[in-house]
Design an enzyme around this catalytic site. Structure first.
Site, PDB file in Angstrom:
ATOM      1  N   HIS A 270       7.768   0.336   6.580  1.00 19.24           N
ATOM      2  CA  HIS A 270       7.051  -0.634   7.422  1.00 19.24           C
ATOM      3  C   HIS A 270       6.439   0.043   8.650  1.00 19.24           C
ATOM      4  CE1 HIS A 270       8.183  -4.360   5.335  1.00 19.24           C
ATOM      5  NE2 HIS A 270       9.369  -3.831   5.145  1.00 19.24           N
ATOM      6  N   ASP A 333      14.629  -1.937   6.432  1.00 24.15           N
ATOM      7  CA  ASP A 333      14.470  -2.705   5.195  1.00 24.15           C
ATOM      8  C   ASP A 333      13.356  -2.146   4.313  1.00 24.15           C
ATOM      9  OD1 ASP A 333      12.730  -3.547   7.333  1.00 24.15           O
ATOM     10  OD2 ASP A 333      12.013  -5.147   6.019  1.00 24.15           O
ATOM     11  N   GLU A 334      13.483  -2.415   3.058  1.00 32.55           N
ATOM     12  CA  GLU A 334      12.425  -2.175   2.059  1.00 32.55           C
ATOM     13  C   GLU A 334      11.744  -0.810   2.214  1.00 32.55           C
ATOM     14  OE1 GLU A 334      10.773  -6.685   1.366  1.00 32.55           O
ATOM     15  OE2 GLU A 334      10.121  -5.673   3.193  1.00 32.55           O
ATOM     16  N   SER A 335      12.533   0.228   2.441  1.00 33.73           N
ATOM     17  CA  SER A 335      11.947   1.572   2.583  1.00 33.73           C
ATOM     18  C   SER A 335      11.788   2.205   1.201  1.00 33.73           C
ATOM     19  CB  SER A 335      12.824   2.436   3.487  1.00 33.73           C
ATOM     20  OG  SER A 335      12.694   2.029   4.807  1.00 33.73           O
ATOM     21  N   HIS A 336      10.991   1.542   0.367  1.00 31.09           N
ATOM     22  CA  HIS A 336      10.884   1.988  -1.032  1.00 31.09           C
ATOM     23  C   HIS A 336      10.180   3.335  -1.159  1.00 31.09           C
ATOM     24  CE1 HIS A 336      12.341  -1.961  -1.620  1.00 31.09           C
ATOM     25  NE2 HIS A 336      11.181  -2.573  -1.451  1.00 31.09           N
TER      26      HIS A 336
END
Ligand code: TNX
Length: 531
Positions: A270, A333-336
């Site tokens: 993000h 979060d969501e550190s893909h």
């Protein structure tokens, strides 16, 4: 209609009682156990008479004048537009006729607890600290006729039912997140947001200050973050950012309303706005393009470059210096786009940086896969119960924000004009009917840091839209966070909310008129109108 007949009967009834018992006062009988109080207090005892607020009612301060004067101002501001009154304020040594704010050491329920006693001649709000008086005031305002919320002068009498309310919160932290990164919101909008949450006794404002689409807080040592990264938003609008002075203004306004700001810098994912601002934060040394879509999971800071940690250190240092609250939120979060073997040491090191600058760590539940380096760490459960439990097993506390219940950006149903629905459709009853203690199994009360509801802003662009997504669901989450489980029920809440609708209307709030609620357009409690 029925209600007004009922209230006329009550008045006739009280006049007859007055002849029978020869104790004639012109105080109408009002049953405060029927008032639409949200969140529901711990204990309400009605004595079925009323106090009349007039322009000559005095506000008596008993306790530290410096602490109590801002509360008197707050109260006067809240009631002056609709009543036209500016109550005279004076310090006193004891309770007397009028409205009394009393600081004493009698409560055992903590600083936020208050005791409110209303009789025909006097009102007393007592607490051990100013915050308790503030919450007593919020309750007192909800006991006044709905017309109190009008922004213009109302020619009428102002009766408040008599009785005793004692009240204290179930959870110490009761927060609301606002995403100012996907769409930017002005300081005025944020202040309104603070007013709204404080009215329901919520005390945390988590500001999501950075994301792929925008960097919203001035960092003096890295000026391009806002010069470049603050320039746009979802849909390509002009974006914006808060200068440090403006951020401090928000923090100060929040503090006046007993709300603590928790700033979030989301990382290592993000981060596209930062990666567009500084080429060196990218592993390939190439600055990214600004992004105005709503995908997630494609960006990452370069976790093996030393400059990345210098960047994080500088940002956290400046943020810590202007944040009086204890917590800084580091996202996670969501550190893909970050490999797990890079994510873990990165999050470990960022936690160290937060502690070094004298703050405590908060992060989304994914943090739990890294180390939890301090017993004050809070993991914010939004998606994975496994992560929440893993966090607890490593010594963290859990902030409850289940996306399926507490996300204010979810559509109410498939016809909602705003919002997403990846987690769920969340009608008002869905937002209300869950229990923080049991939502994730195997958690104990002491594992739970508090409750937070979240408004992500991919689809939300202005205050009107904020209000539509927020109301009435924020009142449901506010009640879950404040009120004891044994005092709560959908039946009671939905009835209270039905009456409360008039209050939101008078305030000019653009709330969602859910079909689940039998809204009472005409207020039940119409106190006798003058003339
Ligand atoms: C998931 S919740 C996100 C956000 C989005 C949100 C939209 C969480 C920690 N991450 O990046 O804005 O969904 O509902």
């Amino acid at each position: 209609m029925l209600n007004s007949v009922f209230s006329k009967l009550t008045i006739i009834g009280s006049i007859m009682m007055c002849f029978m018992y020869q104790s004639c006062t012109n105080a109408p009988s009002i049953d405060i156990s029927n008032e639409a109080l949200i969140p529901v207090p711990s204990k309400v005892e009605a004595t079925n008479s009323s106090f009349q607020l007039t322009s000559s009612t005095t506000l008596n301060l008993i306790g530290d004048e410096k602490e109590l004067t801002p509360l008197a101002k707050f109260f006067n501001n809240r009631i002056s537009k609709s009543t036209g009154f500016e109550l005279k304020v004076s310090s006193k040594s004891g309770v007397s006729k009028g409205i009394n704010f009393v600081i004493n050491n009698e409560s055992k329920n903590g600083p936020e607890a208050y005791y409110l006693e209303i009789s025909e001649n006097q009102i007393m709000i007592s607490a051990t600290a100013p915050v308790g008086i503030f919450y007593g005031i919020q309750t007192l305002i909800q006991l006044m006729p709905d017309a109190i919320e009008n922004g213009t002068l109302q020619e009428r009498d102002w009766f408040i039912g008599t009785g005793i309310i004692s009240d204290s919160p179930e959870y110490a932290y009761r927060g609301v997140m606002l995403d100012v990164a996907r769409h930017f919101f002005s300081i005025e909008d944020v202040k309104k947001y603070i007013d709204y949450i404080a009215a329901y006794k919520m005390n945390g404002l988590h500001l999501h200050l950075s994301d792929d689409q925008g960097w919203r807080i001035e960092i003096k040592s890295w000026p391009e973050l806002t010069n470049i990264g603050g320039k746009t938003q979802v849909g390509g609008g002009k974006g914006g950012f808060y200068t440090q002075e403006q951020y401090k203004e928000i923090v100060a306004y929040a503090a006046e309303n007993f709300v603590t700001v928790i700033p979030e810098i989301d990382m290592p994912g993000h981060t596209n706005a930062a990666l567009a601002s500084y080429a060196e934060l990218n592993c390939d040394n190439k600055a990214r393009e600004l992004y105005t879509g709503i995908e997630v999971g494609f960006s990452t800071l370069c976790t093996d470059k030393e400059v990345t940690y210098q960047f994080v250190d500088d940002v956290i240092k400046e943020l810590a210096e202007m944040t009086p609250g204890e917590y800084i939120h580091i996202g996670g979060d969501e550190s893909h786009a970050t490999a797990k073997e890079d994510y873990i040491p990165f999050m470990n090191r960022v936690q160290e940086i937060v502690l070094k600058h004298g703050k405590k760590v908060m992060a989304w539940d994914e943090l739990s896969i890294s180390n939890i380096i301090d017993t004050n760490v809070v993991v914010q459960f939004w998606d994975s119960a496994e992560n929440a439990k893993m966090g607890v097993s490593k010594g963290a506390k859990v902030l409850m924000s289940p996306a399926k219940k507490a996300y204010l950006d979810m559509q109410y149903d498939s016809t909602s004009p705003l919002g997403l629905h990846w987690a769920a459709y969340i009608e008002v009853d869905d937002a209300y009917n869950w229990e923080p203690m049991t939502y994730v199994n195997d958690l104990n009360k002491e594992d739970i840091f508090g409750i937070e509801t979240a408004l992500w802003s991919e689809t939300v662009t202005n205050l009107d839209e904020i209000e539509y997504m927020m109301f009435p669901r924020v009142t449901a989450i506010g009640e879950i966070a404040w009120s004891k489980a044994e005092n709560r029920s959908w039946e009671s809440y939905s009835n209270r909310l039905a009456k409360h609708g008039k209050r939101m209307k008078n305030k000019g709030i653009n709330y969602y008129e859910s079909a689940k609620i039998k809204w009472e357009v005409d207020a039940v409690k119409e106190n006798p109108i003058k003339g």
